[in-house]
Design an enzyme around this catalytic site. Sequence first.
Site, PDB file in Angstrom:
ATOM      1  N   ASP A   1      13.057  -5.245  -3.371  1.00 44.71           N
ATOM      2  CA  ASP A   1      12.969  -4.307  -4.489  1.00 44.71           C
ATOM      3  C   ASP A   1      14.178  -4.405  -5.413  1.00 44.71           C
ATOM      4  OD1 ASP A   1      10.563  -3.427  -3.580  1.00 44.71           O
ATOM      5  OD2 ASP A   1      11.254  -1.492  -2.840  1.00 44.71           O
ATOM      6  N   GLY A   2      15.356  -4.662  -4.830  1.00 51.56           N
ATOM      7  CA  GLY A   2      16.561  -4.788  -5.653  1.00 51.56           C
ATOM      8  C   GLY A   2      16.463  -5.955  -6.622  1.00 51.56           C
TER       9      GLY A   2
ATOM     10  N   ASN B   1      13.484   2.733 -11.603  1.00 48.06           N
ATOM     11  CA  ASN B   1      13.513   3.603 -10.423  1.00 48.06           C
ATOM     12  C   ASN B   1      14.146   4.958 -10.708  1.00 48.06           C
ATOM     13  OD1 ASN B   1      12.138   2.307  -8.403  1.00 48.06           O
ATOM     14  ND2 ASN B   1      13.910   1.914  -7.127  1.00 48.06           N
TER      15      ASN B   1
ATOM     16  N   LEU C   1      13.871   9.775  -2.132  1.00 48.46           N
ATOM     17  CA  LEU C   1      13.236  10.062  -0.841  1.00 48.46           C
ATOM     18  C   LEU C   1      14.273  10.365   0.225  1.00 48.46           C
ATOM     19  CD1 LEU C   1      10.628  10.160   0.856  1.00 48.46           C
ATOM     20  CD2 LEU C   1      10.920   7.703   1.260  1.00 48.46           C
TER      21      LEU C   1
ATOM     22  N   ARG D   1      33.642  14.472  -4.853  1.00 48.76           N
ATOM     23  CA  ARG D   1      33.746  15.907  -5.114  1.00 48.76           C
ATOM     24  C   ARG D   1      32.422  16.515  -5.577  1.00 48.76           C
ATOM     25  NH1 ARG D   1      39.632  16.898  -8.041  1.00 48.76           N
ATOM     26  NH2 ARG D   1      40.850  15.567  -6.644  1.00 48.76           N
TER      27      ARG D   1
ATOM     28  N   ASP E   1      26.358  17.497  -4.927  1.00 47.33           N
ATOM     29  CA  ASP E   1      27.069  16.217  -4.967  1.00 47.33           C
ATOM     30  C   ASP E   1      26.567  15.342  -6.097  1.00 47.33           C
ATOM     31  OD1 ASP E   1      28.384  17.120  -2.760  1.00 47.33           O
ATOM     32  OD2 ASP E   1      27.677  15.569  -1.389  1.00 47.33           O
TER      33      ASP E   1
ATOM     34  N   THR F   1      10.246   6.541  -3.792  1.00 49.83           N
ATOM     35  CA  THR F   1      10.419   6.001  -2.441  1.00 49.83           C
ATOM     36  C   THR F   1      11.801   5.375  -2.255  1.00 49.83           C
ATOM     37  OG1 THR F   1       9.310   3.981  -3.192  1.00 49.83           O
ATOM     38  CG2 THR F   1       7.983   5.585  -1.979  1.00 49.83           C
TER      39      THR F   1
ATOM     40  N   TYR G   1      16.137   6.259  -3.520  1.00 47.06           N
ATOM     41  CA  TYR G   1      17.207   7.209  -3.218  1.00 47.06           C
ATOM     42  C   TYR G   1      16.687   8.644  -3.175  1.00 47.06           C
ATOM     43  CZ  TYR G   1      22.099   8.908  -3.440  1.00 47.06           C
ATOM     44  OH  TYR G   1      23.306   9.496  -3.178  1.00 47.06           O
TER      45      TYR G   1
END
Length: 287
Positions: free
Chosen positions: A69-70, A143, A186, A152, A171, A182, A184
């Site tokens: 996917d990347g 995506n 998820l 922080r 965060d 599907t 990050y």
Amino acid sequence: MTKKVGFFVNTTKEQAPQVVADVSQLLKKENVVPIVPDEQATDLGFPRTGVDISQMVEMVDFVLVLGGDGTLLSAAHTPNIEKVPILAINLGHLGFLTDASLDELKPTLIATLKGEYRIEHRMMLDVFVDSQSASPFHAYALNDVVIRHYTRLIELNAYVDGELFIPYNADGLIIATPSGSTAYSLSCGGTIVAPQLEAILLTPIAPHSLTVRPFIAHGEAEIKVEMHSTYERLDLSIDGVRETHTLTREAEIRVRKAKRTIQLIRSKSHSYYKALREKLMLGERIK
């Protein structure tokens, strides 16, 4: 007219040179011209042809992405890639965006050359960053868009169609497409959204309040995020490619559906629901 197929390859994969060589040979047997752009030919140990990635996109009938996917996400950021269909073959692990595994490459490729496939259009996001202390910034995301500080807590105000929706104390915040549901999102508790839908997901990262929940906005919504943290630098990530910008209290990020889409080639045997079930082991009992 002779067909041409371009390559976009994860050259760090050990098997990549051999796979490209084998596929190139197969294409030539089918009277199809394989085009490996110079940027990748060098890494693969192939002779250069004088064609770069941008030129390749303008020349080919479709692009063959070899990786995970990347790799597909990287290909999606190539100029004018939206004009050409993409056949993605998974050389990695999960591969939610890819069409087939390496074992299925040959029959899938031959079927594609015969026209036995369908096109699946995937929604993208337009991302605009305005700041008084820096030049405006624009990007596309297939995506997700991620705003966060890696050490922080940050404070953000999110608006939907001009109306204040949620003041986030977290965060960070993920703004995702259905394709990115599907990824990050998820892992941070966001829901899975069918890729055929047009929607924009807002998923907080480790919110410091029990009253903050993931939210799905309609596809035509405009999302605006205002910075309220005092830190001089927050991290803005587009599709996992980290790009750091100086975002002050006056900075704002605006996200909306892009006019461009990515064309994914889908074989007749491809099933999104089967992929979800098998890769995420949906419904399986833990023994």
